[in-house]
Each structure stands twice: as C-alpha cells, then as structure tokens.
Design a protein around this motif. Sequence first.
Motif, PDB file in Angstrom:
ATOM      1  N   LEU A   1     -13.784 -49.730  10.827  1.00 46.08           N
ATOM      2  CA  LEU A   1     -14.791 -49.877   9.818  1.00 46.08           C
ATOM      3  C   LEU A   1     -14.563 -51.313   9.005  1.00 46.08           C
ATOM      4  O   LEU A   1     -15.208 -51.889   8.643  1.00 46.08           O
ATOM      5  CB  LEU A   1     -14.935 -48.653   8.986  1.00 46.08           C
ATOM      6  CG  LEU A   1     -15.829 -47.467   9.772  1.00 46.08           C
ATOM      7  CD1 LEU A   1     -15.769 -46.410   8.628  1.00 46.08           C
ATOM      8  CD2 LEU A   1     -17.147 -47.903  10.496  1.00 46.08           C
ATOM      9  N   ALA A   2     -13.203 -51.069   8.565  1.00 46.68           N
ATOM     10  CA  ALA A   2     -12.900 -52.220   7.558  1.00 46.68           C
ATOM     11  C   ALA A   2     -12.972 -53.600   8.277  1.00 46.68           C
ATOM     12  O   ALA A   2     -13.361 -54.521   7.714  1.00 46.68           O
ATOM     13  CB  ALA A   2     -11.312 -52.170   7.079  1.00 46.68           C
ATOM     14  N   ILE A   3     -12.572 -53.544   9.513  1.00 46.76           N
ATOM     15  CA  ILE A   3     -12.839 -54.931  10.551  1.00 46.76           C
ATOM     16  C   ILE A   3     -14.297 -55.256  10.704  1.00 46.76           C
ATOM     17  O   ILE A   3     -14.701 -56.632  10.493  1.00 46.76           O
ATOM     18  CB  ILE A   3     -11.813 -54.747  11.955  1.00 46.76           C
ATOM     19  CG1 ILE A   3     -10.708 -54.613  11.665  1.00 46.76           C
ATOM     20  CG2 ILE A   3     -12.654 -55.669  13.022  1.00 46.76           C
ATOM     21  CD1 ILE A   3      -9.836 -54.385  12.958  1.00 46.76           C
ATOM     22  N   ALA A   4     -14.903 -54.324  10.635  1.00 42.94           N
ATOM     23  CA  ALA A   4     -16.666 -54.414  10.896  1.00 42.94           C
ATOM     24  C   ALA A   4     -16.931 -55.172   9.533  1.00 42.94           C
ATOM     25  O   ALA A   4     -17.967 -55.904   9.626  1.00 42.94           O
ATOM     26  CB  ALA A   4     -17.187 -53.122  11.402  1.00 42.94           C
ATOM     27  N   ARG A   5     -16.689 -54.460   8.440  1.00 40.95           N
ATOM     28  CA  ARG A   5     -16.847 -54.987   7.222  1.00 40.95           C
ATOM     29  C   ARG A   5     -16.675 -56.513   6.999  1.00 40.95           C
ATOM     30  O   ARG A   5     -17.460 -57.236   6.585  1.00 40.95           O
ATOM     31  CB  ARG A   5     -16.201 -54.076   6.058  1.00 40.95           C
ATOM     32  CG  ARG A   5     -16.770 -54.683   4.578  1.00 40.95           C
ATOM     33  CD  ARG A   5     -15.981 -53.833   3.811  1.00 40.95           C
ATOM     34  NE  ARG A   5     -14.791 -53.438   3.731  1.00 40.95           N
ATOM     35  CZ  ARG A   5     -14.121 -52.537   3.342  1.00 40.95           C
ATOM     36  NH1 ARG A   5     -14.523 -51.493   2.672  1.00 40.95           N
ATOM     37  NH2 ARG A   5     -12.775 -52.533   3.365  1.00 40.95           N
TER      38      ARG A   5
ATOM     39  N   GLU B   1     -22.958 -48.109   4.081  1.00 41.96           N
ATOM     40  CA  GLU B   1     -22.924 -48.909   2.903  1.00 41.96           C
ATOM     41  C   GLU B   1     -21.622 -49.595   2.782  1.00 41.96           C
ATOM     42  O   GLU B   1     -21.115 -50.496   2.209  1.00 41.96           O
ATOM     43  CB  GLU B   1     -22.893 -47.792   1.662  1.00 41.96           C
ATOM     44  CG  GLU B   1     -24.644 -47.364   1.371  1.00 41.96           C
ATOM     45  CD  GLU B   1     -24.624 -46.243   0.420  1.00 41.96           C
ATOM     46  OE1 GLU B   1     -25.488 -45.889  -0.022  1.00 41.96           O
ATOM     47  OE2 GLU B   1     -23.638 -45.534   0.242  1.00 41.96           O
ATOM     48  N   ASN B   2     -20.595 -48.924   3.464  1.00 40.34           N
ATOM     49  CA  ASN B   2     -19.057 -49.256   3.743  1.00 40.34           C
ATOM     50  C   ASN B   2     -18.966 -50.630   4.158  1.00 40.34           C
ATOM     51  O   ASN B   2     -18.375 -51.875   3.897  1.00 40.34           O
ATOM     52  CB  ASN B   2     -18.272 -48.376   3.893  1.00 40.34           C
ATOM     53  CG  ASN B   2     -17.491 -47.644   2.905  1.00 40.34           C
ATOM     54  OD1 ASN B   2     -16.658 -48.020   2.255  1.00 40.34           O
ATOM     55  ND2 ASN B   2     -18.247 -46.474   2.856  1.00 40.34           N
ATOM     56  N   ILE B   3     -19.788 -50.666   5.412  1.00 38.18           N
ATOM     57  CA  ILE B   3     -19.920 -51.984   6.013  1.00 38.18           C
ATOM     58  C   ILE B   3     -20.642 -52.781   5.426  1.00 38.18           C
ATOM     59  O   ILE B   3     -20.251 -54.048   5.583  1.00 38.18           O
ATOM     60  CB  ILE B   3     -20.588 -51.526   7.524  1.00 38.18           C
ATOM     61  CG1 ILE B   3     -19.545 -50.881   8.348  1.00 38.18           C
ATOM     62  CG2 ILE B   3     -20.467 -52.755   8.372  1.00 38.18           C
ATOM     63  CD1 ILE B   3     -20.172 -50.270   9.722  1.00 38.18           C
TER      64      ILE B   3
ATOM     65  N   GLU C   1     -29.318 -53.914  12.018  1.00 41.10           N
ATOM     66  CA  GLU C   1     -29.049 -54.667  13.517  1.00 41.10           C
ATOM     67  C   GLU C   1     -27.687 -55.158  13.051  1.00 41.10           C
ATOM     68  O   GLU C   1     -26.786 -55.083  13.988  1.00 41.10           O
ATOM     69  CB  GLU C   1     -30.050 -55.444  13.923  1.00 41.10           C
ATOM     70  CG  GLU C   1     -31.491 -54.616  14.405  1.00 41.10           C
ATOM     71  CD  GLU C   1     -32.316 -54.098  13.185  1.00 41.10           C
ATOM     72  OE1 GLU C   1     -31.939 -54.514  12.123  1.00 41.10           O
ATOM     73  OE2 GLU C   1     -33.021 -53.355  13.434  1.00 41.10           O
ATOM     74  N   GLU C   2     -27.443 -55.840  12.159  1.00 37.78           N
ATOM     75  CA  GLU C   2     -26.199 -56.771  11.942  1.00 37.78           C
ATOM     76  C   GLU C   2     -25.096 -55.549  11.697  1.00 37.78           C
ATOM     77  O   GLU C   2     -24.081 -56.034  12.219  1.00 37.78           O
ATOM     78  CB  GLU C   2     -26.583 -57.693  10.759  1.00 37.78           C
ATOM     79  CG  GLU C   2     -27.370 -58.883  10.810  1.00 37.78           C
ATOM     80  CD  GLU C   2     -27.735 -59.534   9.608  1.00 37.78           C
ATOM     81  OE1 GLU C   2     -27.226 -60.891   9.600  1.00 37.78           O
ATOM     82  OE2 GLU C   2     -28.076 -59.154   8.692  1.00 37.78           O
ATOM     83  N   ILE C   3     -25.364 -54.564  10.944  1.00 36.15           N
ATOM     84  CA  ILE C   3     -24.329 -53.731  10.707  1.00 36.15           C
ATOM     85  C   ILE C   3     -23.888 -53.261  11.958  1.00 36.15           C
ATOM     86  O   ILE C   3     -22.760 -52.959  12.365  1.00 36.15           O
ATOM     87  CB  ILE C   3     -24.768 -52.388   9.871  1.00 36.15           C
ATOM     88  CG1 ILE C   3     -25.008 -53.134   8.408  1.00 36.15           C
ATOM     89  CG2 ILE C   3     -23.842 -51.503   9.700  1.00 36.15           C
ATOM     90  CD1 ILE C   3     -25.747 -52.152   7.454  1.00 36.15           C
ATOM     91  N   GLU C   4     -24.798 -52.674  13.033  1.00 36.77           N
ATOM     92  CA  GLU C   4     -24.346 -52.390  14.171  1.00 36.77           C
ATOM     93  C   GLU C   4     -23.679 -53.127  15.169  1.00 36.77           C
ATOM     94  O   GLU C   4     -22.596 -52.691  15.815  1.00 36.77           O
ATOM     95  CB  GLU C   4     -25.443 -51.477  14.983  1.00 36.77           C
ATOM     96  CG  GLU C   4     -26.247 -50.284  14.086  1.00 36.77           C
ATOM     97  CD  GLU C   4     -27.597 -49.858  14.861  1.00 36.77           C
ATOM     98  OE1 GLU C   4     -27.556 -50.215  15.940  1.00 36.77           O
ATOM     99  OE2 GLU C   4     -28.132 -48.925  14.093  1.00 36.77           O
TER     100      GLU C   4
ATOM    101  N   VAL D   1     -18.561 -54.739  17.651  1.00 34.52           N
ATOM    102  CA  VAL D   1     -17.428 -55.739  18.088  1.00 34.52           C
ATOM    103  C   VAL D   1     -16.231 -55.045  17.545  1.00 34.52           C
ATOM    104  O   VAL D   1     -15.146 -55.026  18.138  1.00 34.52           O
ATOM    105  CB  VAL D   1     -17.748 -56.904  17.377  1.00 34.52           C
ATOM    106  CG1 VAL D   1     -16.534 -58.004  17.232  1.00 34.52           C
ATOM    107  CG2 VAL D   1     -18.888 -57.883  17.779  1.00 34.52           C
ATOM    108  N   ALA D   2     -16.136 -54.460  16.407  1.00 34.34           N
ATOM    109  CA  ALA D   2     -15.062 -53.739  15.836  1.00 34.34           C
ATOM    110  C   ALA D   2     -14.553 -52.229  16.800  1.00 34.34           C
ATOM    111  O   ALA D   2     -13.817 -51.602  16.263  1.00 34.34           O
ATOM    112  CB  ALA D   2     -15.112 -53.328  14.424  1.00 34.34           C
TER     113      ALA D   2
END
Length: 592
Positions: free
Chosen positions: A485-489, A432-434, A444-447, A452-453
């Motif tokens: 996690l913030a970078i992934a978001r 949910e955070n990402i 899949e997009e979240i992962e 990458v992050a």
Amino acid sequence: MKKLLRYMAPYRRQVAMAPLFMIIEVALELMQPRFMARIIDDGVGKGDLRLIWVTCLLMLGTSALAVIGGAGCTYFSSLAGQNFGAELRQALFRKVMSLSFAETDRFSTASLITRLTQDVSQVQHTLVMCLRMLVRQPMMCLGGVVMALLIDIRLAGILLLLMPPIFFMSLLTFRYSRPMFSLIQEKLDRLNAALQENLAGIRVVKAYGRSDYEKRRFEQANRGLSEQHLRTARFMSGMMPLTMLIMNMGILAVLYVGGWTVRSGELSVGEVMAMVNYITQILFSFMFATFVLTDFSRAKASADRITAVMDTEPSVVDSEGARPIAAAATQERRAAAVEFREVSFRYPGAAGAPVLQGVNFSLRPGERVAVLGSTGSGKSTLVHLLPRFYDVTAGAVLIDGCDVRGYRLSDLRDKMSMVLQESVLFSGTVAENIRWGKITASQEEIEEAARVAQAHDFVMSFKDGYETLVGQRGVTLSGGQKQRLAIARALLKKPSLLILDDSMSAIDVETERRLQASLKDACANMSILQIAQRISSVSNADRIVVLQDGVIVGQGRHAELLRSCRVYQEIVESQTGEDLSRRGERGGLRHD
C-alpha cells in the motif's frame, strides 16, 4: 512568556472586556461590608426593621449584579484563553512540522507531544487565571485598604504591618517553585516516552515476554513524577499555613484593638465588623495572589519549553535564490537525473568517522539503480540526502544538474516519492491512505497504482474493498500488505524519482518478482533508486552500488560485481550458501 503573548493580539476585545466586568464585580463586593455595618449599627442597634429590609434588598441587588460581572469576566477570559490556546498550539505544530530532522532528533517525540498538549494547556489556564485574578486581587486589595482607612487609620495600620511578610512569602514561593515545576515537566516527558514506546511496541513486548520489565520501567518513571510532585507539594504546603497564621493573627489584632475602640465609643460594632471583613478580603487577596504566582511559575516553566521549540530554526531551509522546478502539474513528468558528487555526511553533533565518505555515483533518467550493503553501511542515510532531510557535510547532491540546495524544498519533495523502511499508514480507509500521495486522484487512478503495487487483489478480498478501515499505523494489515500500500501511494504521485528504502523486505519472493516486473512497465518515466538487502531484489537492476562503512566499494551490474567485488560476493554467499571464491579461483575471479 512575552513572546507567546502575541498570539493574544487577535483577541484584544475579549481581553479588554474581561477586566471591565471584573471591575464591576469587585466594586459591588466592596460595598457589602458597609451595608452590613449599616444593618448592625442603624438597623439592629436602633431597632429599625424597615432599614434592615431595605439594606438587605440592596445587598441582594448588588450581589446579583456582582454575579453578572463575575460571569461576564469568566466568559470573556475563557473565550480569550481558549482562542489563545488554539492559536499557540497551531503555531507550535506548524513550527514542529517546519523543523529539519536534525532538530526533531534533538527534541524527543514524547517531549514534543507534552509541549503541544500539557505545556500549552498550562499557559492557557494561567492566562485565564491572570485575566480574572490579576485584576480582581489588586483591585480588591487596593479598594479594601481605602475602605479600611476611611473607617479607622489605627486598625488599617495593623493591616499595613501584615502586608510586607505576606508579600515576601509570595515572592519566595514564586522564586523556588519555578525550577520545581520545570523538573515536573521533564519527569512527565520521561513518563510519556515510556508510555509511547510501550504502546507503539506492544506486540514486541508481549512477543518477548517483557511485560514485567516494561511495567517496572513505567513504574520507575511514574514514581519519579510522583516524587517530584510530592516534593513540590511539600514546599507549597508550608506556605499556606504560614499565610493563614499571619492572616488570623491580623484578625485577632483587629478584634482586640477594635474592642477597645468600641468600649471607648470611638467606633461602632458594625464598623469593627466591616473592618474585619475588609481585612479578610485584603489578606485573602494576597493569598490568592500567591496561588496565581504559583500557577504563573508553572506556566513560566511551560512557556520556556514552548519558546525553546519556537526559537529553534530549521537547519534545512530554502536557500536565497532557490528556484522552482519548472514543470506544469498537467504535464507528464520526465525521469530525473541524479548525481552524488564527492558526498560526505556526518550527523549533527556525532563524533567519529563520517557516515558517508567521498560517495560518487550517478543515476541516469529512467535508470534503476540499487544500493546494497550491510546494516549500518549508510544506505538509508544516502537516500535521506535527496529530499534534504539532512544536508551534506561535504560535496553535493544534484538532480537534473542542479544542487538540491538550489531548489525550493516544496518543489524538490514534490518531484519525488519515497517509500521508507517502516511503512507508515494512517487511520482511515485503504483508499484514503493511497490517495494521500495525490489528494485529487480518482478511484481509477488509485486502483491502477494498487495493481502495479500488487495490492489490488488483497484489497478486493476485504469485505469493504478500498473502503476498508485501516487501524492506527496499519495494525490490521500484515507487513507485506502495508509495504505494498505504501508503494501504491508513492506510485500514485507519478514522481520523477522513486526512492524505495528497503520497502520490499516483508514481501514474499514471488510477489516481489511480479512487483518488480510491473514496476518496470509502469515506471518508464521514472528514475528508481532502490535500497535492498536481498540479492533477488537487485540482480536485475541497471546498476548496483555496493556500500561498506559509508564508502562505495563496487559499482556495476550483477554479473560484473560477481567477478570484481569481494564484498558483493560475500553478500551473495551469505544468501545463497555458494562459495564464490573457489569458483573464482577456478574461473579467474578477480578480488578487490
């Protein structure tokens, strides 16, 4: 208060129904003393038991109907009040969210929380009281006066003599209690500020052994609030005994004069008792009116604080003719071109030299530019100008050749992703955070963004993986994990411009190296503006901009700045321990 009443408009029906039910209750209650007089004079006095029973049944019936009227008034007034409170709180929250940083900086976080909670609740409570008491008390008073005049004008005259001093005391209470309640709300702001800071920084407090100091600071704020409450209570406590004294003197006067009229045969005992009841009802109405005025005074202080926020206009808004960014959501975004053109900036109301002065540099599409400088050099301020958290004092910031003030704010901010110095996570799961960066994203997009992050591996090490619950503000994660996690978001959004504001400071060097490499591969369609402290974070950037005291003192690649910029050399020396000035003397190094 008038400005806030418009939020009652959708609930006119409930507002109208509450007084109607109250009219029924008051009318039936005004009949009770007459029934009592009838029982005493015609029932007890003449020994008519049947009359006593019939009148008692009438009293019970009217009392039951009065209860229904009171319950109906309470229901509709509460319904209107709760809906009004919800509407007002929602409108106030929307207003707070629309304000620019310049305005939210002026209102403290603790003060805004108090206004959204206690101040709104106070106004809501007073509205409910007004729908009940401001109908009940005037009607009870007016009806009581009419009924008293019908019994005896002389006894009613005593009542009329008592009303002016009670009315004067009510006005006096309202006038002097209002500033006292305003001070209470200000003291409450300070208490909430101390509480919020302590809860947010509890780990720092304990780590530095400052618990005793913070306890004293909270105790001071708490004592200040208590003392202000006591000062207000002392003032209010003097009003009540005086009102009761006047009321009791009036009752004694009625009993004295009424006794003479009964003795002379002009009035019956029942009529005198009815008169005492009416006078008691009237004086109690005045006393309750004083309570309502006190509540109204407190609500007025709260309403003024709410109105102060509602009347504040954001300094950063869409300009006239602001144009949307023409890009379909389904299309692949193109990397943005950024230019800072003679940019100067000073925070609103701040004195002294500007934070930024004459800043000129550009970021070509797909380029990665790093901004380096000592603490307080203006790096974070620089990137805050891109999403228009603040507007420039002079000069212009351009994206794709257009001044950022020419874009619609929603489109401008949708075009970029920003990872701030403090990585803020919300209560919920990792996924949910990402997904907060793109609510329609698939698993899949979240992962993919997490890989990458460099966050995927540590997320999968958790028992529940991406469904692991994150505590408030991410307290269950390390600093480096929160940053990743913030970078992934931010990456999930696939922005045209990615802004990294010192967002790798808590990540170890090896993980940062892998992250930088994966960013280079994954961000081909993004421009990256990176704020950093470590030389290792920026040495491979396409270009490095060096800031000192808000002024650019050097631009170029790592090798170029080592030769040409003394400030950059000093930063490198402080991190590597190498004396570059001596090497420069041997190799012909030029200094700025």
